[in-house]
Scaffold this active site. Structure first.
Site, PDB file in Angstrom:
ATOM      1  N   SER A 135       0.861  -1.191   0.000  1.00 44.73           N
ATOM      2  CA  SER A 135       0.000   0.000   0.000  1.00 44.73           C
ATOM      3  C   SER A 135       0.891   1.233   0.000  1.00 44.73           C
ATOM      4  O   SER A 135       2.060   1.167   0.392  1.00 44.73           O
ATOM      5  CB  SER A 135      -0.860  -0.004   1.270  1.00 44.73           C
ATOM      6  N   TYR A 148      -1.824  -0.606  10.511  1.00 45.98           N
ATOM      7  CA  TYR A 148      -1.959  -1.142   9.137  1.00 45.98           C
ATOM      8  C   TYR A 148      -0.731  -0.680   8.346  1.00 45.98           C
ATOM      9  O   TYR A 148      -0.105  -1.459   7.628  1.00 45.98           O
ATOM     10  CB  TYR A 148      -3.259  -0.641   8.517  1.00 45.98           C
TER      11      TYR A 148
HETATM   12  N1  LIG Z   1      -8.706  -0.765  -1.427  1.00 47.03           N
HETATM   13  C1  LIG Z   1      -7.690   0.036  -1.174  1.00 47.03           C
HETATM   14  O1  LIG Z   1      -7.843   1.278  -1.148  1.00 47.03           O
HETATM   15  C2  LIG Z   1      -6.311  -0.534  -0.974  1.00 47.03           C
HETATM   16  C3  LIG Z   1      -5.246   0.372  -1.025  1.00 47.03           C
HETATM   17  C4  LIG Z   1      -3.950  -0.115  -0.844  1.00 47.03           C
HETATM   18  C5  LIG Z   1      -3.731  -1.456  -0.618  1.00 47.03           C
HETATM   19  N2  LIG Z   1      -4.776  -2.325  -0.551  1.00 47.03           N
HETATM   20  C6  LIG Z   1      -4.480  -3.738  -0.306  1.00 47.03           C
HETATM   21  O2  LIG Z   1      -4.961  -4.500  -1.388  1.00 47.03           O
HETATM   22  C7  LIG Z   1      -5.290  -5.812  -0.952  1.00 47.03           C
HETATM   23  C8  LIG Z   1      -6.709  -6.143  -1.407  1.00 47.03           C
HETATM   24  O3  LIG Z   1      -7.587  -5.189  -0.868  1.00 47.03           O
HETATM   25  P1  LIG Z   1      -9.034  -4.890  -1.485  1.00 47.03           P
HETATM   26  O4  LIG Z   1      -9.178  -3.428  -1.534  1.00 47.03           O
HETATM   27  O5  LIG Z   1      -9.255  -5.700  -2.689  1.00 47.03           O
HETATM   28  O6  LIG Z   1      -9.916  -5.429  -0.267  1.00 47.03           O
HETATM   29  P2  LIG Z   1     -11.308  -6.224  -0.254  1.00 47.03           P
HETATM   30  O7  LIG Z   1     -12.185  -5.745  -1.350  1.00 47.03           O
HETATM   31  O8  LIG Z   1     -11.778  -6.169   1.158  1.00 47.03           O
HETATM   32  O9  LIG Z   1     -10.860  -7.724  -0.622  1.00 47.03           O
HETATM   33  C9  LIG Z   1     -10.061  -8.451   0.257  1.00 47.03           C
HETATM   34  C10 LIG Z   1      -9.881  -9.853  -0.272  1.00 47.03           C
HETATM   35  O10 LIG Z   1      -9.055 -10.571   0.654  1.00 47.03           O
HETATM   36  C11 LIG Z   1      -9.732 -11.753   1.050  1.00 47.03           C
HETATM   37  N3  LIG Z   1      -9.378 -12.088   2.422  1.00 47.03           N
HETATM   38  C12 LIG Z   1      -9.436 -11.294   3.515  1.00 47.03           C
HETATM   39  N4  LIG Z   1      -9.064 -11.981   4.598  1.00 47.03           N
HETATM   40  C13 LIG Z   1      -8.767 -13.245   4.175  1.00 47.03           C
HETATM   41  C14 LIG Z   1      -8.336 -14.420   4.830  1.00 47.03           C
HETATM   42  N5  LIG Z   1      -8.128 -14.453   6.152  1.00 47.03           N
HETATM   43  N6  LIG Z   1      -8.124 -15.540   4.096  1.00 47.03           N
HETATM   44  C15 LIG Z   1      -8.342 -15.528   2.756  1.00 47.03           C
HETATM   45  N7  LIG Z   1      -8.747 -14.437   2.088  1.00 47.03           N
HETATM   46  C16 LIG Z   1      -8.955 -13.312   2.788  1.00 47.03           C
HETATM   47  C17 LIG Z   1     -11.214 -11.461   0.868  1.00 47.03           C
HETATM   48  O11 LIG Z   1     -11.937 -12.653   0.582  1.00 47.03           O
HETATM   49  P3  LIG Z   1     -12.883 -13.466   1.608  1.00 47.03           P
HETATM   50  O12 LIG Z   1     -13.568 -12.459   2.486  1.00 47.03           O
HETATM   51  O13 LIG Z   1     -13.783 -14.209   0.664  1.00 47.03           O
HETATM   52  O14 LIG Z   1     -11.949 -14.363   2.337  1.00 47.03           O
HETATM   53  C18 LIG Z   1     -11.186 -10.601  -0.398  1.00 47.03           C
HETATM   54  O15 LIG Z   1     -11.173 -11.409  -1.547  1.00 47.03           O
HETATM   55  C19 LIG Z   1      -5.099  -5.813   0.549  1.00 47.03           C
HETATM   56  O16 LIG Z   1      -3.849  -6.369   0.873  1.00 47.03           O
HETATM   57  C20 LIG Z   1      -5.137  -4.347   0.913  1.00 47.03           C
HETATM   58  O17 LIG Z   1      -4.404  -4.084   2.098  1.00 47.03           O
HETATM   59  C21 LIG Z   1      -6.075  -1.889  -0.740  1.00 47.03           C
END
Ligand SMILES: NC(=O)c1ccc[n+]([C@@H]2O[C@H](COP(=O)([O-])OP(=O)(O)OC[C@H]3O[C@@H](n4cnc5c(N)ncnc54)[C@H](OP(=O)(O)O)[C@@H]3O)[C@@H](O)[C@H]2O)c1
Length: 260
Positions: A135, A148
């Site tokens: 991130s 985080y």
């Molecule tokens: N969105 C942002 O603004 C942003 C910015 C910077 C970085 N990120 C990073 O990008 C990555 C993805 O984020 P996102 O925005 O796509 O979030 P999201 O929409 O909440 O998706 C998170 C994904 O991770 C899975 N997950 C969560 N906990 C899990 C576990 N214990 N075991 C297996 N799967 C798990 C969830 O699936 P299930 O619930 O089906 O398990 C879901 O598919 C993360 O590492 C986040 O820190 C996001």
């Protein structure tokens, strides 16, 4: 790395950035094995012609089943995308330690344990790439989710350290540092809510598809670090040059947090 025919494992692929990466990488010819807890991961696998494993990445049996499936079906692992992640908003100095530990388990330790499972396969192949979805919070400490940020800083150090550890085996590592991405990340947090000003600026966020395209380009170019959108580099450079000014600006956003 040319993605055509490559075996790619993605954690957290049921929605958001992980699901978008699955679609983008499948479109570039990759063969996918996907992991997540919810049944939506099976839909993404069907859509992208890949394999789905339902499980929690923090559990050893789920991680083992995930990697075993890839090796059984494809006999190799070319790329691991450590994407599964979760946030916690709010002041760290009075946070629930149980929640903090749970957040580190998903964002850092599960990612490390995934690397420990795929590294022997990649070392034997003398080829592979580990992609960690970090991130912008891993490059600039953001006070509305300090711990985080700490977890993502650790992910950055792990990515850079493992690049040197594994270089002799032709295993590359890359960190992806997205800014604000339009996903359900904010709804899926373990606790808290982002400051009002960030919430209002959600319209400036990039889409999960844009993030996935930047990730795919990074894999193809074998980049070390991808910052997306690129304008995030301005914040990183500003903090390196004038940390007090940037901290002041971030503190003003933090003051919007709806906390007692
Ligand atoms: N969105 C942002 O603004 C942003 C910015 C910077 C970085 N990120 C990073 O990008 C990555 C993805 O984020 P996102 O925005 O796509 O979030 P999201 O929409 O909440 O998706 C998170 C994904 O991770 C899975 N997950 C969560 N906990 C899990 C576990 N214990 N075991 C297996 N799967 C798990 C969830 O699936 P299930 O619930 O089906 O398990 C879901 O598919 C993360 O590492 C986040 O820190 C996001």
């Amino acid at each position: 790395m040319n993605l055509q025919g490559r075996v790619v494992l993605i954690t957290g692929a049921s929605e958001g950035i992980g699901a978008a990466c699955a679609r983008e990488l499948a479109g570039r010819g990759a063969k996918l094995v996907l992991l997540a807890r919810s049944e939506k991961v099976a839909e993404v696998a069907r859509e992208t012609g890949g394999e789905a494993v339902r499980g929690d990445v923090t559990l050893a049996e789920a991680r083992q089943e995930f990697v075993d499936r890839a090796v059984q079906v494809h006999q190799r692992v070319d790329v691991l995308v450590n994407n599964a992640g979760v946030g916690i908003y709010g002041p760290s100095h009075r946070a629930s330690m149980a929640e903090m530990r749970a957040m580190f388990e998903v964002n850092l330790f599960a990612a490390l344990e995934m690397v420990q499972l795929v590294a022997p396969v990649m070392k034997q192949q003398r080829d592979g790439m580990i992609v960690n979805i970090s991130s912008i919070a891993g490059l600039v400490p953001l006070p509305w989710f300090t711990m985080y940020s700490a977890a993502k800083y650790a992910v950055m150090a792990m990515t850079d350290g493992q690049r040197m550890e594994l270089a002799g085996y032709n295993v590359r590592t890359m960190a992806v540092c997205p800014g604000y991405v339009r996903t359900r990340f904010q709804d899926n947090v373990l606790s808290g809510r982002p400051p009002e000003r960030l919430w209002r600026n959600r319209r400036f966020a990039i889409t999960a598809e844009e993030c996935a395209q930047a990730t795919a380009r990074g894999i193809e170019k074998e980049s070390r670090t991808v910052v997306t959108p690129g304008v995030g580099r301005v914040l990183v450079a500003a903090r390196a040059l004038a940390p007090r000014v940037v901290d002041h600006f971030l503190r003003k956003i933090y003051a919007d947090l709806d906390i007692a």
